[in-house]
Design a protein around this motif. Structure first.
Motif, mmCIF file in Angstrom:
data_model
loop_
_atom_site.group_PDB
_atom_site.id
_atom_site.type_symbol
_atom_site.label_atom_id
_atom_site.label_comp_id
_atom_site.label_asym_id
_atom_site.label_seq_id
_atom_site.Cartn_x
_atom_site.Cartn_y
_atom_site.Cartn_z
ATOM 1 N N LEU A 133 4.767 -6.486 13.395
ATOM 2 C CA LEU A 133 3.844 -6.703 13.007
ATOM 3 C C LEU A 133 4.956 -6.600 11.847
ATOM 4 C CD1 LEU A 133 0.624 -5.788 14.027
ATOM 5 C CD2 LEU A 133 1.238 -7.824 13.056
ATOM 6 N N ALA A 134 5.967 -5.777 11.366
ATOM 7 C CA ALA A 134 6.322 -5.130 10.359
ATOM 8 C C ALA A 134 7.147 -6.534 9.911
ATOM 9 C CB ALA A 134 7.880 -4.252 10.875
ATOM 10 N N ALA A 135 6.678 -7.556 10.097
ATOM 11 C CA ALA A 135 7.293 -8.568 9.682
ATOM 12 C C ALA A 135 5.973 -9.850 9.318
ATOM 13 C CB ALA A 135 7.938 -9.500 10.635
ATOM 14 N N ASP A 136 4.760 -9.098 8.999
ATOM 15 C CA ASP A 136 3.802 -9.012 8.703
ATOM 16 C C ASP A 136 3.580 -8.964 7.212
ATOM 17 O OD1 ASP A 136 0.299 -10.594 9.426
ATOM 18 O OD2 ASP A 136 0.697 -8.321 8.349
ATOM 19 N N ARG A 137 3.071 -10.410 6.885
ATOM 20 C CA ARG A 137 2.959 -10.583 5.300
ATOM 21 C C ARG A 137 1.981 -9.351 4.502
ATOM 22 N NH1 ARG A 137 4.943 -14.636 2.895
ATOM 23 N NH2 ARG A 137 4.188 -14.757 0.523
#
Length: 824
Positions: A90-94
């Motif tokens: 989720l570190a790539a979640d906006r």
């Protein structure tokens, strides 16, 4: 620890944490944090375990194990021995990615740190954290693409995933009408309501759950199939197609632990459009192969608070590492910038302390999902109350009381729950509210009441319990349902009324909607024989007392009530009332005859396999040879010697039909095992269908007299039930197969356990074509058990062939004549 869904990553992290002296795990959802908190608390005890989320804080003094949301997790791990971050991809979640990136980079355990997430995270994590050990775990179960399915063809225990509230409601409404209902799970629901809806599904009260993509994370459900109602979603900027990794995260809810699962799309909508996965997407999901993440979103986690411009500048700063990208403007930063532009709306933000406090107010989550503009207004009002210090207890209590109303529809209750979650968050802040613990308890209590009310509204709207129960009556669990005939001849299924009996005719409940009437009639048809027999039993007992069947008649004590005459089949004889009952008035006599007919059907229910055989014998598609065999079986009460069965005339492709009818073709006999039980054998005898001697208990082995009872085969001086004789033959053939066709030994223990003496067992084996060899004697002077008896086998006889021209007809001619008579 990287891998797809259902690999046991979270379970392993819990085990590892409990093996350390202290620990902390950050989760993506409050719901998941609460679930794991309950598990760890059961292991380590209440005093050692803490739960910290934005809206709830259970932190006993000296708690050593911390379960929390990622936002509430200490940035550095809090000095604990073990630290883990769940769903680290989720570190790539906006919206929330920068929080997970910060914990990934900074949260560390003194002794061990675990990052749990998708395998797509591996390249970027290795680049950011050199020397990290990556361990991949395979999925416990297989995930298979099942294609497009209509809503009416969805298998039980399915989850339907939609990407708008309108679509969730539409699908749930259709499932309510045609399948009895569905549980509903959306991100806008409170965790308590989600728990209650999930329990509705997990308990089996409904077989379907409709959810947004919120189901893809943190909810472990007993789902066997996931159906996508769409493959696009609005990500806050644009409408886009889901990535294969996002599809897999959702599809992976199917088939938990060792149970395999399937996924597909929903077709047959009113719009006529059908969404489908591409071949590449199916391959990626089934094989868990996805494009790796190349960048994670980052935002300065420790900005300076010298002034509002400095704070905003730090929050908008760009990262130095190439694997990190500046986070898109989240709701908290958008609120900060909007309020900072209007100096009159936020008085008193001058000192670093005030800037820090104001920034904390801007980080209040937008539970109402109203957007930055509306949320900024709420935060502005909150700041005007906070700038002087604490919020008064009376003021907070009044705001909470305003929301403590359980009236209204689903949308109204969802709005109140979102508002009370905001106040629950405010009350958890250590320096915002006076009497913080009391106010937080009040907010949680109101949220619980509103959640109960919302759960009730959702259930009332999307669950038709009567239809759900009726759907189960049509499935494999129908025999487990409680179908009762209550006073006033009212018929209920699991306590839900479906109609009543008028005489011996079923009438559907007048309150049923059009969509329920077909289900009720189908349910009644399935259970009506049982109910009518029950009513007839009551009526007959009130009129005539206890009855019994014997010698082809129905008796009350020693008085004959009726004779059993030949009917349409041997399993359904007709009643001819005794002359004494002919004196009754016609109306009373007709009522009694009808009751006796239904009573007799109930009494003869154990003969239903015989009725099925007779019914199949009338089907021209079965072929004359099969029909002749079935009539022979029916005429002889379900057992016939193999040489009299005419099996040579029956094509091999017809034999599966016999198996479906419950017919077993054995080595020496053709028989129906269901008719070898005591109840059907007694009925066959007392109704006159089978006049051979009766053995009431149908024991395995009995002494052999001059006449062998029905269902038995002679074995020397004993007789054995034909199905158990077949069991012995099969065991012997299995030993023969293992020996590769050579001489083989037969375990005598099975025959002995049935009560068959060794010499009689040998006679039986010879009848089936088994031949004993000579036992080799022991060498002179040797001691020990004799060598085992070895057997060989040769087919004892061939199945009877059709009669040749000029020769006497075979015994099956009687069956052909009977078949011709019935057809005529």
């Amino acid at each position: 620890m990287l891998g797809p869904t259902n690999t046991g990553k979270t379970h392993l992290a819990i085990e590892r944490m409990c093996g350390h002296s202290s620990g902390a795990i950050g989760f993506p959802l409050r719901l998941l944090a609460r679930e794991v908190y309950d598990k760890v608390r059961a292991i380590k005890g209440d005093a050692a375990t803490a739960l910290i989320t934005g809206e709830e804080r259970i932190e006993p003094p000296g708690a050593r194990y911390l379960l929390c949301t990622a936002e509430a997790m200490p940035r550095d791990g809090g000095g604990r021995a073990f630290v883990a971050l769940d769903e680290a991809q989720l570190a790539a979640d906006r919206e929330r990615g920068h929080i997970f990136t910060d914990r990934l980079l900074n949260a560390r355990g003194r002794e061990e740190t675990m990052l749990l997430g998708s395998a797509t995270l591996e390249p970027v994590v290795k680049a950011l954290l050199p020397g990290i050990e990556v361990e991949e775990r395979p999925r416990f179960s297989t995930l298979t693409h099942a294609g497009v399915r209509k809503l009416s063809r969805l298998p039980p225990r399915s989850a339907v995933v939609a990407f708008s509230i309108e679509q969730v409601y539409a699908v749930a409404e259709m499932l309510r009408r045609f399948r009895g209902g569905a549980a509903v799970v959306m991100g806008a629901l409170s965790p308590e309501t989600r728990n209650r809806q999930v329990e509705l599904f997990q308990s089996g009260e409904v077989d379907y759950i409709v959810a947004t993509d919120a189901i893809g994370m943190g909810l472990n459900l007993d789902v066997t199939h996931v159906a996508f109602a769409g493959l696009t979603k609005f990500d806050g900027i644009r409408q886009r197609r889901l990535t294969p990794a996002e599809m897999a995260q959702i599809a992976g809810r199917a088939g938990r632990h060792q149970k395999d699962g399937t996924f597909g799309t929903l077709g047959g909508g009113k719009s006529g459009g059908t969404v489908e996965f591409t071949e590449d997407e199916v391959f990626a999901i089934e094989n868990h192969r996805f494009a790796p993440l190349t960048r994670l979103f980052w935002r300065e986690a420790e900005p300076r608070f010298d002034s509002l411009p400095v704070l905003i500048g730090d929050l908008e700063a760009r990262p130095e590492a190439e694997q990190l990208a500046p986070a898109p403007e989240a709701i908290d930063l958008a609120v900060l910038k909007r309020l900072a532009e209007d100096a009159g709306a936020i008085p008193g933000v001058m000192t670093p302390g005030q800037v820090r406090r104001f920034w904390e107010a801007c980080q209040l989550p937008d539970f109402r999902q109203q957007g930055a503009e509306m949320h900024a207004r709420f935060v502005g009002r909150l700041w005007r109350d906070l700038r002087e210090g604490f919020l008064g207890a009376d003021y907070v209590a009044a705001r909470i009381a305003e929301l403590d109303r359980t009236q209204g529809d689903i949308d109204t209750l969802q709005g109140r729950i979102a508002a009370i979650r905001s106040w629950a968050y405010i009350c958890q802040r250590p320096d915002w509210v006076l009497a913080r613990d009391e106010m937080a308890a009040r907010a949680r209590a109101v949220e619980a009441r509103l959640s109960d009310a919302l759960h009730q509204r959702l259930t009332e709207r999307f669950v038709n319990r009567r239809t759900a129960v009726l759907m189960k009556t049509m499935g494999k669990d129908a025999g487990l349902l409680r179908v009762t005939l209550e006073e006033g001849d009212r018929v209920t299924v699991e306590g839900h009324p479906i109609g009543h009996l008028e005489g011996f005719r079923f009438v559907v409940d007048a309150s049923a909607g059009q969509e329920d009437r077909k289900l009720m009639l189908a349910a009644a048809e399935k259970h009506l024989p049982q109910l009518l027999a029950e009513k007839a039993q009551r009526l007959v007992q009130s009129e005539l007392g206890e009855l019994r069947i014997a010698d082809g008649s129905v008796w009350r004590g020693e008085q004959r009530v009726a004779r059993l005459e030949a009917g349409k089949s041997r399993a359904a004889p007709r009643l001819e009332l005794a002359k004494e009952l002919g004196k009754l008035d016609p109306a009373h006599r007709a009522r009694l005859e009808e009751a006796l007919d239904h009573w007799l059907q109930g009494e003869l229910a154990p003969l239903s396999p015989l009725g099925a055989i007779e019914q199949a014998a009338l089907d021209p598609a079965a072929g004359s040879e099969v029909r002749a065999l079935l009539l022979t079986l029916a005429d002889r009460g379900g057992t016939v010697h193999r040489e009299a069965a005419g099996l040579a005339q029956i094509p091999k492709e017809k034999r599966p039909l016999l198996r479906r009818l419950g017919v077993t073709i054995g080595a020496l006999d053709v028989f129906v095992p269901a008719l070898l039980k005591p109840a059907p054998r007694r009925l066959l005898h007392v109704t006159g269908v089978d006049r051979r001697p009766l053995r009431e208990a149908m024991e395995a082995v009995i002494p052999a007299g001059k006449q062998i009872p029905a269902g038995y085969r002679r074995a020397g001086k004993q007789a054995i039930r034909v199905d158990l004789a077949e069991k012995l033959f099969r065991a012997a053939h299995e030993s023969r197969a293992k020996a590769g066709g050579r001489s083989f030994a037969v375990d005598a223990a099975l025959a002995t356990s049935m009560g068959l003496l060794p010499e009689n067992a040998g006679r039986l084996m010879r009848d089936a074509g088994f031949r004993p060899g000579n036992v080799r004697p022991l060498a002179e002077g040797a001691f020990g058990p004799p060598a085992p008896l070895l057997w060989s086998w040769r087919a004892p006889r061939k199945d009877r062939r059709p009669p040749q021209p000029g020769k006497a007809p075979v015994r099956e001619g009687n069956a052909f004549a009977e078949l011709a008579r019935l057809v005529r």
